[in-house]
Write a protein that holds these residues in place. Structure first.
Motif, PDB file in Angstrom:
ATOM      1  N   SER A   1      -6.653 -30.375  24.007  1.00 29.86           N
ATOM      2  CA  SER A   1      -6.452 -31.718  22.655  1.00 29.86           C
ATOM      3  C   SER A   1      -6.498 -33.433  23.418  1.00 29.86           C
ATOM      4  O   SER A   1      -6.415 -33.487  24.075  1.00 29.86           O
TER       5      SER A   1
ATOM      6  N   ASN B   1      -9.080 -34.797  22.762  1.00 20.48           N
ATOM      7  CA  ASN B   1     -10.545 -35.589  23.817  1.00 20.48           C
ATOM      8  C   ASN B   1     -11.451 -36.135  22.859  1.00 20.48           C
ATOM      9  O   ASN B   1     -11.395 -36.834  21.361  1.00 20.48           O
ATOM     10  N   ARG B   2     -13.129 -35.743  23.201  1.00 23.31           N
ATOM     11  CA  ARG B   2     -13.921 -35.758  22.579  1.00 23.31           C
ATOM     12  C   ARG B   2     -14.897 -34.701  22.058  1.00 23.31           C
ATOM     13  O   ARG B   2     -15.991 -35.092  21.229  1.00 23.31           O
ATOM     14  N   LEU B   3     -14.018 -33.891  21.843  1.00 20.55           N
ATOM     15  CA  LEU B   3     -15.406 -33.062  21.892  1.00 20.55           C
ATOM     16  C   LEU B   3     -15.902 -32.609  19.901  1.00 20.55           C
ATOM     17  O   LEU B   3     -15.689 -33.130  19.236  1.00 20.55           O
TER      18      LEU B   3
ATOM     19  N   ASN C   1      -9.590 -33.544  18.215  1.00 19.45           N
ATOM     20  CA  ASN C   1     -11.553 -33.835  18.731  1.00 19.45           C
ATOM     21  C   ASN C   1     -11.943 -34.502  17.402  1.00 19.45           C
ATOM     22  O   ASN C   1     -11.515 -34.839  16.478  1.00 19.45           O
TER      23      ASN C   1
ATOM     24  N   ASN D   1      -8.627 -32.804  13.134  1.00 23.24           N
ATOM     25  CA  ASN D   1      -9.947 -32.780  13.700  1.00 23.24           C
ATOM     26  C   ASN D   1     -10.689 -33.395  11.614  1.00 23.24           C
ATOM     27  O   ASN D   1     -10.582 -32.799  10.954  1.00 23.24           O
TER      28      ASN D   1
END
Length: 1134
Positions: free
Chosen positions: A161, A163-165, A187, A210
């Motif tokens: 959780s 992050n920048r995925l 993300n 998201n």
């Protein structure tokens, strides 16, 4: 299991972790000291087996390989959270951690994962990589996960959780056959990851935040073991039927989406216990929900629901039901059958009547019902809770219902606005009106021989300057408003009016001189009660000032012969406005004198009609704010959504064109003020929205960021507060109604308008409230005929209750309602006052008026009336009066003289003083904590009278003692800022409220210097010095850094007391900040401020210092910003 919490701890482990200390300067040997036998340090002693190692918050940039070698064989749990790691430890290091089961790398700077190194942790069961930079493209690459992640065959929990995925490759997830919990919330996933559908063992999945997800695949049905699914804020517009096949699902979060309906098969989720559908677009209650027989928690807040189904009772396991901020008008009768219900939230709907038997919901502990047009039970009953609703409904079934239209009418405005004469003219019947008008006209004609028409306008010292070219360029034309109906006027939020900047109105800011014989309030010196009373300050909003917010001296108006003088304080009267319809008003006239600021807020309450009176003969556009704007801000802060009728008096002293122009100017300036306030709040709400759109990590990354460190929960609270303020603007009836009390027709027209507004069900539903006949009889027995005594004992009231058919056990709820509705005072939770019922409000108001009197002559007359005293006694009483008006101090026996003939005995006096202290007017200076005074004279302090300043406290707060030497201590200061208005009388009441918490106090006009135990505290109120600054109230203490917890202990109860007082002002906007201790120690005039919401949050784990950006990124100890224990609720919350 041997657990080590500190890397540099004692014993062999501490010696073995010397490499974690970072680079340091070589130690210098003293001159003459012999060299060691060897320059190389001896090898560390062998380490005992260690299974758990916590290295959180150590500032580590890499993990030494030697540590892994030393601990690897036995280490099972390793925590590296809140460090500065940019990646995984090297493969050579991880090779030694083959038995590691749990690895926490959250809150680091990890951008990428090396697949080969990750595969070496084959025994890993829990991996936390949340709050990192995974997926952040360092060189423009697309953020993803390495395929090596799939080699962790035993992994059960994976947290990715915050992050920048943007991708979760199928290959990276393919081998995670044992994965039970996957968290990928917040993300940048553009679609639901297909690889997740192959995780057959998955029980918990979080994809919240998201925002580009937008849809779920039908294949989600393959996650047969899924129990918890979070999809909040993912942009979903519809749900697939495949979701309905998740038979094991127990918790489903779908809030913050765009759902308009649920799939037909949704009722097949028979194991579902928690369902959150808040903040969607549901217009109809989804029928499929009624089939969820195991449901325990249901959240449907902030939708568009209008009707609830009668089948709601089928959810017999339901414990939590949130339905706030919908459009619900009726509750089904079956709702009372939800016997397991513990939380019921209904605020912000259109519910007027609660079903019969509603009191059966006795298990409900969380109950919110405000902002509904309640009439049965009345609002005052519902707000007290379910037991009071049960008592009301039981009483209603026991006796006949009664409907008695009775509304509160409040007249307010500046002194000499004409309130008293207007009140008397309104309350006269038509025959009396004709007779009184004739006599008044004769008196006016006689007085006209010695008085010119109109009023005296003081000359300007400096004539207004012409507008600057800049102001002319920015000037927006005022759009004339059309004639409005007698109902609500939405035109006050006119979109055509531009914002008003300070430079546009420089021509209004020139100071006006005092006219000889005239004081600040515009009255003659003989009439003015307090020369030091400040004019209402202009409001500020984001550094801008509104039109007309510079107060002018009121013009000098002499009283016409035959006219009633202005009211002395607060007056109350009953008015039967329409005997045929049985419509009555209880009329309150509030004084326009600042001396009464401390008590007037008690008479402002919801469900009243407010008449704001303006003297048209003396009104000029420059004095709009003190005449109108200030009262609207004051009323809006105390009573959100208040209904206000604007009345202009003395219209007969103005020409017809002048009346029209002045009424139009007032209307325009109200629109300006309302528009500026509304847009200012909208701007602040947008800032909160922007902060919510950021990752929490970003808000914690730098103190330069808005809302630094504030949690999402506190931001959502703040957003809800702004939404409440925006949705509950004052309801200002349009247009301004000019009235001359000489004109019967105009008075009659005003009376009819007030009646038509009062009878409008949408505006005043409370006028049609239904009461048990016994409650109405109890009220009448208390007031008709009105008893002469000031109060009744509880037993006296109980005897009246028996006459009304109320037994003792049913009396409490009736008295509680009469108290909440303002008919009498009954403090059921006060140890002493609960034994008495204060039913005679006019006499009680007379007592309150005594303690707001600033005229020494009047006070002396009260003391000397009906008393034969010698000259020495007169001189002593004169001394007491002087001390009272200067320091606010009076001995008890002098108070007794002032209150004659209201009180007759010492017991009466003590009871009145208890009541005054409860209301926040005074406190006993020398009352012992445990035993009585033993005959010593009791002295009482009335803070609103204190005039002396306290420079010593100011020196202390700036970090110096009385001798001017600097303290070796850290400053702790909480500051409340009030951009719009500081509630009048708040500081005086707060001074009384904190008295039980402090000792050795010394009061100034705007400061309190005291001790909490042995710890000093200072409370300071600073009025705004200019339009660019808000009013502030601060609470401060100091202590050495190791003992800073004592300072927190000292100020926390004072902060909580202030928060309780501010709850009485639900429409007030204010902010709270923790001032930077380093800036205060430097004596900075503008110290850096940390958000006050941090007071309700726990200290960040592993964080020891916070950067202050004011002085080269100076660091502040975290203990100077966060309290040791968070407060129960954010001080900024309502």
């Amino acid at each position: 299991m041997a657990e080590t919490e500190r890397a540099d701890g004692d014993g062999a482990l501490g010696a073995g972790l010397w490499k974690l200390r970072g680079p340091s300067e070589p130690e210098e040997r003293l001159e003459g000291e012999p060299k060691a036998a060897s320059e190389n340090p001896p090898p560390p002693p062998p380490l005992p087996p260690v299974e758990t190692l916590n290295l959180s918050g150590r500032g580590l940039e890499e993990l030494p390989e030697g540590l892994c070698v030393a601990l690897g064989p036995s280490l099972r749990v390793l925590s590296l959270r809140r460090n500065r790691l940019s990646g995984l430890p090297s493969a050579s290091s991880l090779r030694h951690l083959a038995h590691l089961a749990e690895l926490d790398l959250s809150h680091n700077r990890v951008r990428s994962l090396e697949g080969r190194a990750l595969g070496l942790l084959g025994a890993l069961r829990k991996l936390n990589l949340s709050h990192n930079h995974l997926g952040g493209p360092p060189e423009g690459t697309v953020g993803t996960l390495p395929e090596g992640l799939g080699a962790l065959w035993h992994l059960e929990e994976l947290d990715l959780s915050f992050n920048r995925l943007s991708r979760l490759p199928r290959e990276a997830l393919a081998g995670l056959r044992c994965l039970r919990a996957l968290d990928v919330d917040h993300n940048r996933l553009p679609a639901f990851p297909s690889g997740v559908l192959e995780l057959g063992a998955l029980e918990e999945l979080d994809c919240s935040g998201n925002r580009l997800l937008r849809a779920l695949p039908e294949g989600i049905a393959s996650l047969r073991r899924l129990k918890v699914l979070w999809l909040s804020g993912t942009g979903l517009a519809a749900l697939p039927e495949g979701l309905c096949q998740l038979g094991a699902l127990e918790s489903l979060m779908l809030d913050g989406n765009g759902l308009k309906a649920l799939p037909a098969g949704f009722g097949s989720l028979q194991r579902l216990k928690t369902l959150n559908l808040s903040s969607n677009l549901l217009a109809d209650f989804p029928a499929a929900i009624l089939a969820l027989s195991s449901l325990e928690e249901l959240y449907l807040s902030r939708n568009q629901l209008t009707v609830l189904p009668s089948g709601l009772c089928r959810l017999h396991q339901l414990r939590t039901l949130w339905l706030d901020n919908n459009r619900i008008r009726y509750l089904p009768d079956s709702i009372v059958q939800l016997g397991q219900l513990e939380e019921l939230v209904l605020q912000g709907n259109q519910v007027a009547i609660l079903p019969e038997g509603f009191g059966q919901l006795s298990r409900v502990s969380l109950w919110k019902i405000k902002d509904n047009p309640l009439i049965q039970p009345p609002y005052e009953v519902c707000m007290k809770g379910i037991p009071y609703i049960a008592a009301y409904q039981k009483e209603l079934a026991h006796s006949q219902p009664a409907l008695k239209p009775r509304l509160k009418l409040v007249l307010m405005g500046l002194k000499n606005a004409g309130k008293t004469l207007l009140r008397k003219c309104l309350m006269e019947d038509e025959e009396e009106e004709e007779q009184s008008t004739s006599s008044l006209m004769a008196a006016r004609k006689e007085s006209g021989k010695t008085r010119t028409r109109g009023c005296f306008i003081p000359p300007l010292r400096d004539p207004p300057q012409a507008r600057s070219s800049k102001a002319m360029l920015n000037h927006h034309p005022i759009v004339e408003q059309p004639e409005a109906s007698p109902l609500l006027s939405p035109s006050l939020k006119c979109p055509h009016l531009g914002l008003l900047f300070a430079e546009q109105w420089d021509t209004l800011s020139n100071p006006f001189p005092k006219v000889v014989g005239q004081t600040k309030g515009g009255c003659s010196a003989a009439e003015q009660q307090d020369d030091d009373a400040p004019l209402s300050p202009p409001p500020k909003l984001n550094g801008e000032i509104h039109l007309g917010y510079y107060p002018l001296p009121q013009p000098l108006v002499s009283h016409t012969a035959g006219l009633p003088r202005g009211s002395k304080g607060i007056e109350v009267a009953d008015w039967t406005a329409d005997a045929k319809r049985g419509l009555t008003f209880i009329v309150y006239e509030l004084a326009g004198d600042p001396s009464y600021d401390v008590i007037q807020p008690f008479f402002l309450s919801p469900g009243a009609l407010y008449v704001l009176v303006v003297n048209l003969s003396t009104y000029v556009p420059q004095c709009f704010y003190p005449s109108v704007g200030h009262f609207l801000h004051w009323l809006g802060a105390k009573v959100p959504h208040a209904v206000v009728c604007m009345v202009g008096t003395h219209a007969d002293l103005c020409a017809e064109r002048e009346v029209e122009e002045k009424c139009l100017d007032i209307h325009r300036q109200i629109a300006w003020q309302e528009k500026c306030d509304y847009e200012g709040l909208q701007t602040l709400a947008q800032q909160v929205d922007e902060a919510l759109g950021q990752d929490f990590d970003l808000r914690c990354s730098s103190p330069h960021v808005a809302f630094y460190g504030v949690s999402d929960k506190n931001l959502r609270r703040k957003k809800a507060q702004f939404q409440y303020l925006l949705n509950h603007r004052p309801q200002i009836l349009s247009p301004v109604l000019p009235v001359s009390c000489w004109d019967c027709f105009q008075v009659r027209r005003l009376r009819e308008k007030l009646l038509s507004v009062a009878e409008h069900r949408d505006i005043f539903p409370n006028l049609h409230r239904v009461l048990p006949r016994s409650w109405q009889m109890l009220e009448e027995l208390h007031f008709q005929p009105r008893a002469q005594q000031l109060w009744l004992t509880w037993w006296d009231s109980a005897r009246l209750g028996l006459q009304a058919g109320l037994t003792e056990d049913r009396l409490q709820s009736a008295l509680s309602y009469l108290h909440e509705s303002g008919k009498l005072l009954y403090f059921e939770e006060h140890l002493t006052l609960r034994e008495y019922v204060f039913h005679n409000l006019p006499r009680l108001i007379d007592i309150l008026n005594v303690f707001c009197q600033r005229d020494a002559t009047v006070l002396l007359q009260k003391l000397l009336s009906n008393t034969h005293v010698d000259e020495l006694k007169v001189a002593q009483l004169h001394h007491y009066v002087e001390g009272f008006l200067l320091h606010g101090l009076l001995p008890a026996h002098v108070i007794r003289l002032l209150l004659k003939p209201h009180i007759q005995s010492r017991e009466d006096l003590q009871l009145i003083l208890e009541l005054l202290e409860k209301m926040g007017l005074c406190y006993c200076v020398n009352k012992p904590k445990s035993k009585p005074l033993n005959g010593a004279t009791a002295w009482y302090k009335f803070p609103c009278y204190v005039k002396n300043e306290m420079p010593h406290a100011e020196a202390w707060i700036n970090g110096t003692n009385l001798g001017g030497q600097s303290f070796v201590a850290e400053q702790l200061q909480i500051e409340y800022s009030f951009p719009f208005i500081f509630p009048p009388g708040l500081f005086a009441r707060y001074s009384v409220q904190i008295n039980s918490h402090v000792v050795q106090r010394s009061d100034g006009k705007y400061q309190i210097y005291a001790y909490r135990g042995k710890v000093p505290v200072v409370v300071s109120y600073r009025p705004a010095k200019g339009t660019q600054q808000p009013d502030t109230l601060s609470i401060a203490s100091h202590a050495s850094l190791p003992n800073i917890w004592t300072a927190w202990q000292a100020i926390t109860p004072l902060v909580e007391e202030l928060n309780v007082l501010l709850q009485e002002w639900p429409g007030l906007y204010y902010t709270v900040h923790v001032l930077c201790s380093k800036c205060l120690k430097r004596g900075s005039p503008h110290p850096h401020t940390f958000p006050g919401e941090l007071l309700s949050q726990p200290r960040p784990e592993g964080v020891t210092e916070i950067i202050c950006p004011k002085n080269g990124n100076e660091r502040v100890n975290v203990a100077l910003v966060y309290p040791p224990t968070p407060t129960v609720i954010s001080p900024c919350s309502k």
